[in-house]
Design a protein around this motif. Structure first.
Motif, PDB file in Angstrom:
ATOM      1  N   ASP A  63       0.807  -1.218   0.000  1.00  0.00           N
ATOM      2  CA  ASP A  63       0.000   0.000   0.000  1.00  0.00           C
ATOM      3  C   ASP A  63       0.843   1.272   0.000  1.00  0.00           C
ATOM      4  OD1 ASP A  63      -2.311  -1.475  -0.012  1.00  0.00           O
ATOM      5  OD2 ASP A  63      -2.622  -1.362   2.159  1.00  0.00           O
ATOM      6  N   ASP A  64       2.100   1.177   0.429  1.00  0.00           N
ATOM      7  CA  ASP A  64       2.926   2.390   0.538  1.00  0.00           C
ATOM      8  C   ASP A  64       3.767   2.650  -0.711  1.00  0.00           C
ATOM      9  OD1 ASP A  64       4.627   0.249   0.823  1.00  0.00           O
ATOM     10  OD2 ASP A  64       5.759   1.107   2.509  1.00  0.00           O
ATOM     11  N   LEU A  65       3.507   1.930  -1.802  1.00  0.00           N
ATOM     12  CA  LEU A  65       4.283   2.144  -3.017  1.00  0.00           C
ATOM     13  C   LEU A  65       3.899   3.465  -3.680  1.00  0.00           C
ATOM     14  CD1 LEU A  65       4.274  -1.378  -4.720  1.00  0.00           C
ATOM     15  CD2 LEU A  65       6.127  -0.292  -3.447  1.00  0.00           C
ATOM     16  N   ASP A  66       4.896   4.160  -4.226  1.00  0.00           N
ATOM     17  CA  ASP A  66       4.655   5.373  -4.991  1.00  0.00           C
ATOM     18  C   ASP A  66       4.119   5.023  -6.374  1.00  0.00           C
ATOM     19  OD1 ASP A  66       5.601   6.957  -2.936  1.00  0.00           O
ATOM     20  OD2 ASP A  66       7.625   7.119  -3.768  1.00  0.00           O
ATOM     21  N   ILE A  67       3.597   6.044  -7.059  1.00  0.00           N
ATOM     22  CA  ILE A  67       3.130   5.849  -8.431  1.00  0.00           C
ATOM     23  C   ILE A  67       4.263   5.308  -9.308  1.00  0.00           C
ATOM     24  CG2 ILE A  67       2.181   6.987 -10.476  1.00  0.00           C
ATOM     25  CD1 ILE A  67       0.936   9.042  -8.661  1.00  0.00           C
ATOM     26  N   GLY A  68       5.467   5.811  -9.053  1.00  0.00           N
ATOM     27  CA  GLY A  68       6.614   5.388  -9.845  1.00  0.00           C
ATOM     28  C   GLY A  68       7.074   3.973  -9.557  1.00  0.00           C
ATOM     29  N   GLU A  69       6.486   3.332  -8.535  1.00  0.00           N
ATOM     30  CA  GLU A  69       6.847   1.956  -8.195  1.00  0.00           C
ATOM     31  C   GLU A  69       5.729   0.967  -8.527  1.00  0.00           C
ATOM     32  OE1 GLU A  69       9.644   2.675  -4.286  1.00  0.00           O
ATOM     33  OE2 GLU A  69       7.478   2.990  -4.061  1.00  0.00           O
ATOM     34  N   ARG A  70       4.566   1.476  -8.861  1.00  0.00           N
ATOM     35  CA  ARG A  70       3.429   0.622  -9.191  1.00  0.00           C
ATOM     36  C   ARG A  70       3.547   0.071 -10.611  1.00  0.00           C
ATOM     37  NH1 ARG A  70      -0.301  -1.492  -5.521  1.00  0.00           N
ATOM     38  NH2 ARG A  70      -0.464  -0.044  -3.777  1.00  0.00           N
ATOM     39  N   GLN A  71       3.013  -1.127 -10.810  1.00  0.00           N
ATOM     40  CA  GLN A  71       3.055  -1.776 -12.108  1.00  0.00           C
ATOM     41  C   GLN A  71       1.641  -1.920 -12.670  1.00  0.00           C
ATOM     42  OE1 GLN A  71       6.056  -2.766 -13.434  1.00  0.00           O
ATOM     43  NE2 GLN A  71       7.108  -1.982 -11.626  1.00  0.00           N
ATOM     44  N   VAL A  72       1.510  -1.815 -13.977  1.00  0.00           N
ATOM     45  CA  VAL A  72       0.245  -2.132 -14.633  1.00  0.00           C
ATOM     46  C   VAL A  72       0.068  -3.647 -14.603  1.00  0.00           C
ATOM     47  CG1 VAL A  72      -1.054  -2.019 -16.788  1.00  0.00           C
ATOM     48  CG2 VAL A  72       0.390  -0.100 -16.096  1.00  0.00           C
ATOM     49  N   ALA A  73      -1.146  -4.107 -14.331  1.00  0.00           N
ATOM     50  CA  ALA A  73      -1.407  -5.541 -14.232  1.00  0.00           C
ATOM     51  C   ALA A  73      -1.066  -6.251 -15.544  1.00  0.00           C
ATOM     52  CB  ALA A  73      -2.873  -5.773 -13.873  1.00  0.00           C
ATOM     53  N   ALA A  74      -0.429  -7.405 -15.427  1.00  0.00           N
ATOM     54  CA  ALA A  74      -0.016  -8.163 -16.608  1.00  0.00           C
ATOM     55  C   ALA A  74      -1.213  -8.623 -17.425  1.00  0.00           C
ATOM     56  CB  ALA A  74       0.825  -9.363 -16.181  1.00  0.00           C
ATOM     57  N   GLU A  75      -2.357  -8.811 -16.763  1.00  0.00           N
ATOM     58  CA  GLU A  75      -3.536  -9.307 -17.477  1.00  0.00           C
ATOM     59  C   GLU A  75      -4.315  -8.219 -18.201  1.00  0.00           C
ATOM     60  OE1 GLU A  75      -4.705  -8.832 -13.075  1.00  0.00           O
ATOM     61  OE2 GLU A  75      -2.972  -9.479 -14.247  1.00  0.00           O
ATOM     62  N   PHE A  76      -3.864  -6.961 -18.110  1.00  0.00           N
ATOM     63  CA  PHE A  76      -4.559  -5.879 -18.806  1.00  0.00           C
ATOM     64  C   PHE A  76      -4.557  -6.144 -20.307  1.00  0.00           C
ATOM     65  CE2 PHE A  76      -3.969  -1.552 -20.842  1.00  0.00           C
ATOM     66  CZ  PHE A  76      -5.337  -1.270 -20.874  1.00  0.00           C
ATOM     67  N   THR A  77      -5.738  -6.048 -20.914  1.00  0.00           N
ATOM     68  CA  THR A  77      -5.893  -6.295 -22.355  1.00  0.00           C
ATOM     69  C   THR A  77      -6.283  -4.994 -23.042  1.00  0.00           C
ATOM     70  OG1 THR A  77      -6.682  -8.523 -21.827  1.00  0.00           O
ATOM     71  CG2 THR A  77      -7.007  -7.737 -24.079  1.00  0.00           C
ATOM     72  N   PRO A  78      -5.321  -4.249 -23.587  1.00  0.00           N
ATOM     73  CA  PRO A  78      -5.625  -2.955 -24.209  1.00  0.00           C
ATOM     74  C   PRO A  78      -6.669  -3.055 -25.318  1.00  0.00           C
ATOM     75  CG  PRO A  78      -3.259  -3.250 -23.975  1.00  0.00           C
ATOM     76  CD  PRO A  78      -3.890  -4.558 -23.646  1.00  0.00           C
ATOM     77  N   SER A  79      -6.599  -4.120 -26.118  1.00  0.00           N
ATOM     78  CA  SER A  79      -7.516  -4.238 -27.249  1.00  0.00           C
ATOM     79  C   SER A  79      -8.967  -4.316 -26.790  1.00  0.00           C
ATOM     80  CB  SER A  79      -7.166  -5.464 -28.091  1.00  0.00           C
ATOM     81  OG  SER A  79      -7.195  -6.646 -27.304  1.00  0.00           O
ATOM     82  N   LYS A  80      -9.221  -4.925 -25.643  1.00  0.00           N
ATOM     83  CA  LYS A  80     -10.583  -5.036 -25.130  1.00  0.00           C
ATOM     84  C   LYS A  80     -11.126  -3.667 -24.748  1.00  0.00           C
ATOM     85  CE  LYS A  80     -13.364  -7.374 -21.606  1.00  0.00           C
ATOM     86  NZ  LYS A  80     -13.350  -8.357 -20.475  1.00  0.00           N
ATOM     87  N   LEU A  81     -10.321  -2.877 -24.031  1.00  0.00           N
ATOM     88  CA  LEU A  81     -10.763  -1.538 -23.643  1.00  0.00           C
ATOM     89  C   LEU A  81     -10.915  -0.647 -24.866  1.00  0.00           C
ATOM     90  CD1 LEU A  81     -11.497   0.600 -21.606  1.00  0.00           C
ATOM     91  CD2 LEU A  81      -9.048   0.933 -21.118  1.00  0.00           C
ATOM     92  N   CYS A  82     -10.000  -0.757 -25.813  1.00  0.00           N
ATOM     93  CA  CYS A  82     -10.119   0.029 -27.052  1.00  0.00           C
ATOM     94  C   CYS A  82     -11.420  -0.302 -27.781  1.00  0.00           C
ATOM     95  CB  CYS A  82      -8.920  -0.239 -27.967  1.00  0.00           C
ATOM     96  SG  CYS A  82      -7.376   0.509 -27.404  1.00  0.00           S
ATOM     97  N   ALA A  83     -11.758  -1.574 -27.812  1.00  0.00           N
ATOM     98  CA  ALA A  83     -12.990  -1.991 -28.486  1.00  0.00           C
ATOM     99  C   ALA A  83     -14.220  -1.423 -27.790  1.00  0.00           C
ATOM    100  CB  ALA A  83     -13.066  -3.510 -28.539  1.00  0.00           C
ATOM    101  N   GLN A  84     -14.190  -1.372 -26.452  1.00  0.00           N
ATOM    102  CA  GLN A  84     -15.315  -0.814 -25.704  1.00  0.00           C
ATOM    103  C   GLN A  84     -15.484   0.675 -25.994  1.00  0.00           C
ATOM    104  OE1 GLN A  84     -14.177  -1.823 -21.701  1.00  0.00           O
ATOM    105  NE2 GLN A  84     -15.094  -3.874 -21.788  1.00  0.00           N
ATOM    106  N   ILE A  85     -14.371   1.393 -26.052  1.00  0.00           N
ATOM    107  CA  ILE A  85     -14.430   2.828 -26.338  1.00  0.00           C
ATOM    108  C   ILE A  85     -14.904   3.063 -27.764  1.00  0.00           C
ATOM    109  CG2 ILE A  85     -13.037   4.931 -26.568  1.00  0.00           C
ATOM    110  CD1 ILE A  85     -11.275   3.842 -24.281  1.00  0.00           C
ATOM    111  N   ALA A  86     -14.361   2.301 -28.704  1.00  0.00           N
ATOM    112  CA  ALA A  86     -14.751   2.458 -30.107  1.00  0.00           C
ATOM    113  C   ALA A  86     -16.236   2.158 -30.302  1.00  0.00           C
ATOM    114  CB  ALA A  86     -13.906   1.539 -30.985  1.00  0.00           C
ATOM    115  N   GLN A  87     -16.747   1.167 -29.607  1.00  0.00           N
ATOM    116  CA  GLN A  87     -18.161   0.835 -29.720  1.00  0.00           C
ATOM    117  C   GLN A  87     -19.028   1.944 -29.131  1.00  0.00           C
ATOM    118  OE1 GLN A  87     -19.817  -1.385 -31.265  1.00  0.00           O
ATOM    119  NE2 GLN A  87     -21.853  -1.152 -30.363  1.00  0.00           N
ATOM    120  N   ALA A  88     -18.620   2.500 -27.995  1.00  0.00           N
ATOM    121  CA  ALA A  88     -19.389   3.558 -27.361  1.00  0.00           C
ATOM    122  C   ALA A  88     -19.470   4.804 -28.243  1.00  0.00           C
ATOM    123  CB  ALA A  88     -18.778   3.902 -26.003  1.00  0.00           C
ATOM    124  N   TYR A  89     -18.409   5.064 -29.003  1.00  0.00           N
ATOM    125  CA  TYR A  89     -18.347   6.279 -29.825  1.00  0.00           C
ATOM    126  C   TYR A  89     -18.420   5.972 -31.330  1.00  0.00           C
ATOM    127  CZ  TYR A  89     -17.003   8.790 -25.599  1.00  0.00           C
ATOM    128  OH  TYR A  89     -16.995   9.352 -24.339  1.00  0.00           O
TER     129      TYR A  89
END
Length: 248
Positions: A63-89
């Motif tokens: 919990d005490d990690l700085d922003i500069g020490e935090r990691q993006v989750a390995a399971e993040f799927t950019p294409s899925k979020l991009c598809a959701q945004i593209a569909q919404a707009y």
């Protein structure tokens, strides 16, 4: 020399980019704590007339990690979020112009959350032709025990600032006399109303810059950047709009 200092955020609202454009130098914090309930790695876009929260997931860590020490989750799927945004707009007038920016930012792989967010900010600024230099706090100050107003004043001093500019929501965080004694003015940026047509639904304000770009395009969004007032501490009213929270 006008200076602005903030935490980095994921595709923040237009007021963040108004602040960057309003100053001569913009500093982003990398050595502040990540807060789970904040807006550092999440924001909102519009879907069927309703605000929808989207998130850049974070890997588990202390919990005490700085922003500069935090990691993006390995399971993040950019294409899925991009598809959701593209569909919404899918019917937005500037979908084709805006999606390449979103895809580039979300697919960027960085070692830390901070580097990912910084990449998003610098690429969005380039898209909007905002040329303000963006600096990293730790590169200026190293490790520091200073906090809040004292830290801001120290960073401004290092940059020979004459004016510090903060969003209007931070009026309670800063004392103009503390800046004046160091030869600096304190100003607060208050964005003017940013209404625009969002399909045929009632306007939903203060969404991610993604929404502004989708409906206004790069040139239309850039034209909106000067729609703000710079107020003195005496002129600044209680915040009637969301500012960026968690001032460090």
């Amino acid at each position: 020399m006008r200076v602005g200092i903030m935490q980095p955020y994921l595709f923040p609202y237009i007021g963040y980019f108004q602040l960057i454009a309003a100053v001569d130098c913009f500093v982003i914090y990398d050595t502040v704590k990540y807060t789970k309930k904040g807006w550092i790695n999440r924001n909102r876009f519009l879907r069927d007339g309703e605000p929808i929260t989207f998130t850049l997931p974070i890997a588990r860590g202390a919990d005490d990690l700085d922003i500069g020490e935090r990691q993006v989750a390995a399971e993040f799927t950019p294409s899925k979020l991009c598809a959701q945004i593209a569909q919404a707009y899918r019917r937005a007038p500037f979908l084709a112009e805006t999606m390449p920016l979103i895809e580039t930012v979300l697919h960027h792989r960085a070692d830390t959350l901070f580097l990912h967010l910084r990449e998003g900010l610098t690429r969005t600024c380039a898209h909007l032709r905002i040329e303000t230099p963006i600096l990293t706090a730790s590169a200026l100050e190293g490790r520091t025990e200073l906090r809040r107003q004292d830290r801001v004043i120290d960073l401004c001093t290092r940059l020979s600032a004459k004016t510090y500019v903060n969003p209007i929501g931070g009026t309670a965080l800063y004392n103009h006399e503390a800046f004046a004694t160091r030869g600096m003015a304190l100003r607060f940026l208050k964005a003017r109303p940013q209404d625009y047509r969002q399909f045929d639904k009632p306007f939903v304000p203060w969404l991610s810059i993604i929404d502004v770009l989708m409906f206004n395009g790069r040139d239309g969004t850039r034209a909106r950047l000067p729609d703000y007032d710079l107020l003195t501490a005496d002129e600044a009213l209680p915040a009637g709009q969301p500012s960026l929270p968690e001032a460090a």
